[in-house]
Design a protein around this motif. Structure first.
Motif, mmCIF file in Angstrom:
data_model
loop_
_atom_site.group_PDB
_atom_site.id
_atom_site.type_symbol
_atom_site.label_atom_id
_atom_site.label_comp_id
_atom_site.label_asym_id
_atom_site.label_seq_id
_atom_site.Cartn_x
_atom_site.Cartn_y
_atom_site.Cartn_z
ATOM 1 N N PHE A 223 0.823 -1.209 0.000
ATOM 2 C CA PHE A 223 0.000 0.000 0.000
ATOM 3 C C PHE A 223 0.859 1.263 0.000
ATOM 4 C CE2 PHE A 223 -2.676 -3.402 1.216
ATOM 5 C CZ PHE A 223 -3.966 -3.061 0.876
ATOM 6 N N TYR B 71 -2.271 9.599 -6.674
ATOM 7 C CA TYR B 71 -2.673 8.784 -5.535
ATOM 8 C C TYR B 71 -3.439 7.581 -6.052
ATOM 9 C CZ TYR B 71 -7.360 10.898 -5.997
ATOM 10 O OH TYR B 71 -8.583 11.305 -6.462
ATOM 11 N N SER C 194 -6.915 5.902 -6.103
ATOM 12 C CA SER C 194 -8.261 6.422 -5.849
ATOM 13 C C SER C 194 -9.094 5.518 -4.951
ATOM 14 C CB SER C 194 -8.998 6.654 -7.168
ATOM 15 O OG SER C 194 -9.134 5.438 -7.872
ATOM 16 N N ILE C 195 -8.656 4.268 -4.721
ATOM 17 C CA ILE C 195 -9.408 3.421 -3.784
ATOM 18 C C ILE C 195 -8.674 3.255 -2.449
ATOM 19 C CG2 ILE C 195 -10.790 2.209 -5.499
ATOM 20 C CD1 ILE C 195 -8.831 -0.097 -5.400
ATOM 21 N N PRO D 253 -6.766 6.106 -0.797
ATOM 22 C CA PRO D 253 -6.237 7.462 -1.045
ATOM 23 C C PRO D 253 -5.116 7.884 -0.102
ATOM 24 C CG PRO D 253 -8.390 7.560 0.002
ATOM 25 C CD PRO D 253 -8.164 6.117 -0.341
ATOM 26 N N MET D 254 -4.843 7.063 0.937
ATOM 27 C CA MET D 254 -3.692 7.413 1.765
ATOM 28 C C MET D 254 -2.390 7.155 1.022
ATOM 29 S SD MET D 254 -4.799 4.174 2.353
ATOM 30 C CE MET D 254 -4.205 2.506 2.740
ATOM 31 N N VAL E 46 -0.020 8.109 -1.654
ATOM 32 C CA VAL E 46 0.247 9.300 -2.464
ATOM 33 C C VAL E 46 1.686 9.244 -2.961
ATOM 34 C CG1 VAL E 46 0.303 11.827 -2.465
ATOM 35 C CG2 VAL E 46 -1.407 10.630 -1.087
ATOM 36 N N GLU F 234 -14.791 -0.028 -1.961
ATOM 37 C CA GLU F 234 -13.928 0.594 -2.964
ATOM 38 C C GLU F 234 -13.583 -0.385 -4.082
ATOM 39 O OE1 GLU F 234 -13.008 -0.286 -0.001
ATOM 40 O OE2 GLU F 234 -11.075 -1.323 -0.108
ATOM 41 N N HIS F 235 -13.655 -1.682 -3.805
ATOM 42 C CA HIS F 235 -13.381 -2.666 -4.850
ATOM 43 C C HIS F 235 -14.522 -2.779 -5.865
ATOM 44 C CE1 HIS F 235 -9.741 -4.904 -3.264
ATOM 45 N NE2 HIS F 235 -10.036 -4.085 -2.276
ATOM 46 N N LEU G 137 -12.796 9.986 -3.367
ATOM 47 C CA LEU G 137 -11.793 10.009 -2.305
ATOM 48 C C LEU G 137 -10.682 10.985 -2.687
ATOM 49 C CD1 LEU G 137 -11.617 6.193 -1.470
ATOM 50 C CD2 LEU G 137 -13.257 7.923 -0.729
ATOM 51 N N LYS G 138 -10.179 11.695 -1.687
ATOM 52 C CA LYS G 138 -9.186 12.737 -1.926
ATOM 53 C C LYS G 138 -7.782 12.215 -1.619
ATOM 54 C CE LYS G 138 -12.542 15.762 -2.567
ATOM 55 N NZ LYS G 138 -13.601 14.767 -2.803
ATOM 56 N N ALA G 139 -6.799 12.687 -2.448
ATOM 57 C CA ALA G 139 -5.417 12.274 -2.236
ATOM 58 C C ALA G 139 -4.999 12.538 -0.794
ATOM 59 C CB ALA G 139 -4.502 13.036 -3.187
ATOM 60 N N GLY G 140 -4.470 11.515 -0.141
ATOM 61 C CA GLY G 140 -4.027 11.644 1.242
ATOM 62 C C GLY G 140 -5.144 11.468 2.255
ATOM 63 N N GLY G 141 -6.369 11.225 1.773
ATOM 64 C CA GLY G 141 -7.511 11.171 2.680
ATOM 65 C C GLY G 141 -7.946 9.761 3.033
ATOM 66 N N LEU G 142 -9.158 9.690 3.618
ATOM 67 C CA LEU G 142 -9.761 8.416 4.031
ATOM 68 C C LEU G 142 -11.051 8.250 3.226
ATOM 69 C CD1 LEU G 142 -9.366 9.043 7.875
ATOM 70 C CD2 LEU G 142 -7.875 7.628 6.457
ATOM 71 N N SER H 157 -3.549 5.464 9.171
ATOM 72 C CA SER H 157 -2.442 5.261 8.234
ATOM 73 C C SER H 157 -2.701 4.085 7.300
ATOM 74 C CB SER H 157 -1.114 5.116 8.976
ATOM 75 O OG SER H 157 -1.195 4.111 9.941
ATOM 76 N N TRP H 158 -3.691 3.257 7.619
ATOM 77 C CA TRP H 158 -4.115 2.210 6.685
ATOM 78 C C TRP H 158 -5.418 2.593 5.982
ATOM 79 C CZ3 TRP H 158 -3.171 -3.237 9.313
ATOM 80 C CH2 TRP H 158 -1.775 -3.462 9.369
ATOM 81 N N GLY H 159 -5.824 3.828 6.151
ATOM 82 C CA GLY H 159 -7.030 4.291 5.488
ATOM 83 C C GLY H 159 -8.309 3.773 6.122
ATOM 84 N N PRO I 203 -2.272 -3.406 5.088
ATOM 85 C CA PRO I 203 -3.547 -4.086 5.326
ATOM 86 C C PRO I 203 -3.939 -5.096 4.250
ATOM 87 C CG PRO I 203 -3.944 -1.897 4.454
ATOM 88 C CD PRO I 203 -2.450 -2.045 4.554
#
Lengths: 115, 316
Positions: A42, A101, A103-104, A106-107, A109, B133-134, B176-181, B219-221, B279
């Motif tokens: 990941f 990033y 998209s599924i 998104p952490m 990057v 998300e899958h 979903l946003k880059a760096g986000g959850l 950190s694992w979303g 994960p």
């Protein structure tokens, strides 16, 4: 001469940045291997990749989970869903900083810096 | 199946019990009264009497990942079939089944076909879905919503009332946003606020979505960026049960009158938060023990007592 030195320096920069990823895979070949990003646990490796303009960057997914490479600013096309060992490539013509990033997940990057 | 019974009268006992359950995560009937959980072993004689006047029950299944074909599970269709059989043949037949996402591994049409076929063949009651998300790879969920969506709102979220309980299905795997959850988004939050506005605070709520609606391990979303906003709409209610998937294991949390539960997968386990490099599928499990990690969740409603009794059931 000056241009040549700059090109060499850039080439060294990206070679250094991908040397870890390439070390295990380097094979003697007539074609020059492109800069690579490996997706594992990941994460994009390397997280930041410097390449000269015109480089074809290749992402390869080594996870059992699928991943998708998506430009945060919509500056290059999305990859399809990458299953295990699937690859995706894009040739970066214009210099700039490209944040992307998954998209599924998104952490995850990464950044491509095109010089 | 493991069984345990605990005194959960005091808040301290309850928290201690929750900590234990988060680790053991198997085989206990959960009885909730006014937001306080009580535990009953499933086969120690309590289970039958714990909710004798249950008016209905439903079952949660999650993360079937049809299309996955690697260790530790080369037959995710078979284990999904086993879980559906268990879900369908409870002591009291469930009124419906909730699938909390990741039906498929890669959103492929043939994977969706297999899911639909397995659910149909199982004789399962009406089954409702939210995407993981899958399920939204490549098309933002178009194929998923066409086949499995409830088509109540453009965004795919929905709600319904069932015998005194209000159910809300939320989508937190898109945009979903880059760096986000996970992400609900302003449109869905506005809809949720309006959807709940006319309900009395004594209405039991069940809210379900794929990714955890609390930040379990960022950190694992494992969380949702704007879930805190949703919680401000939920906290006035006396009994709120939040059901999520995504993390392939049972994890729980209590926040006021809101209880959060993540579910087992029907396909493969994932590591506990922060254990290991990421994960992905948990592969180094003892041979033959896979079924201990897979399972379903039964939820029973007891009219008048404002209770939801929750039972975790592993396949073995």
């Amino acid at each position: 001469m000056r241009m040549g030195m700059m090109a060499s320096a850039l080439a060294l920069a990206w070679m250094a940045s991908v040397s870890n990823a390439m070390a295990a895979k380097a094979t003697p070949s007539a074609s020059v291997p492109g800069p690579r990003v490996e997706i594992q646990n990941f994460a994009f490796m390397p997280k930041t990749l410097m390449v000269p303009a015109g480089s074809k960057v290749i992402w390869t997914n080594l996870d059992e989970e699928p991943h998708i490479v998506v430009s945060a600013g919509g500056n290059f096309p999305n990859s399809p869903g990458l299953d295990t060992n699937d690859s995706y490539s894009f040739t970066f013509v214009k210099p700039g900083t490209y944040t992307y990033y998954c998209s599924i997940h998104p952490m995850m990057v990464g950044t491509i810096v095109v010089q | 199946m493991d069984h345990s019974s605990n005194d959960t009268e005091s808040p301290e006992g309850r928290r201690g019990f929750l900590r234990c359950m988060a680790m053991a995560g198997a085989g206990t009937l959960w009885l909730m009264k006014g937001g306080v959980l009580q535990a009953h072993g499933l086969a120690d004689g309590n289970a039958g009497t714990a909710a004798p006047d249950a008016t209905f029950s439903f079952v949660q299944v999650s993360d079937s990942h049809i299309g996955f074909h690697k260790e530790p599970n080369m037959d995710v269709a078979g284990s999904f079939r086993d879980c559906l059989a268990r879900a369908t043949h409870q002591r009291s037949r469930p009124d419906f089944i909730l699938h909390t996402g990741d039906l498929t591994h890669l959103s492929r049409p043939e994977e969706f076909d297999t899911v639909a076929q397995l659910v149909r063949d199982s004789g399962a009651p009406h089954t409702l879905y939210v995407p993981g998300e899958h399920d939204v790879i490549g098309d933002n969920g178009a194929e998923f919503f066409k086949r499995f969506g409830e088509k109540q709102a453009d965004g795919g979220w929905y709600s319904f009332d069932h015998r005194g309980v209000h159910f809300v299905g939320l989508i937190n795997v898109l945009n979903l946003k880059a760096g986000g959850l996970g992400f609900l988004g302003p449109d869905q939050l506005a809809w949720l606020k309006k959807d709940l506005a006319s309900l009395s605070a004594s209405t039991p709520l069940v809210v379900f979505a794929h990714m955890p609606l609390w930040n379990l391990y960022e950190s694992w979303g494992w969380g949702t960026d704007d879930s805190a906003e949703a919680m401000t709409y939920l906290k006035r209610f006396g009994s709120v049960t939040v059901l999520n998937g995504h993390v392939h294991q049972v994890q729980q949390k209590v926040e006021g009158t809101v209880t959060f539960h993540t579910a087992r997968s029907t396909a493969y386990p994932q590591p506990a938060p922060g254990v290991g490099p990421g994960p992905g599928p948990l592969k180094d499990i003892v041979a033959g023990s896979l079924k201990h990690y897979l399972g379903v969740r039964e939820v029973r409603h007891v009219r008048g007592a404002q209770t939801l009794a929750i039972a975790e059931e592993a396949l073995a």
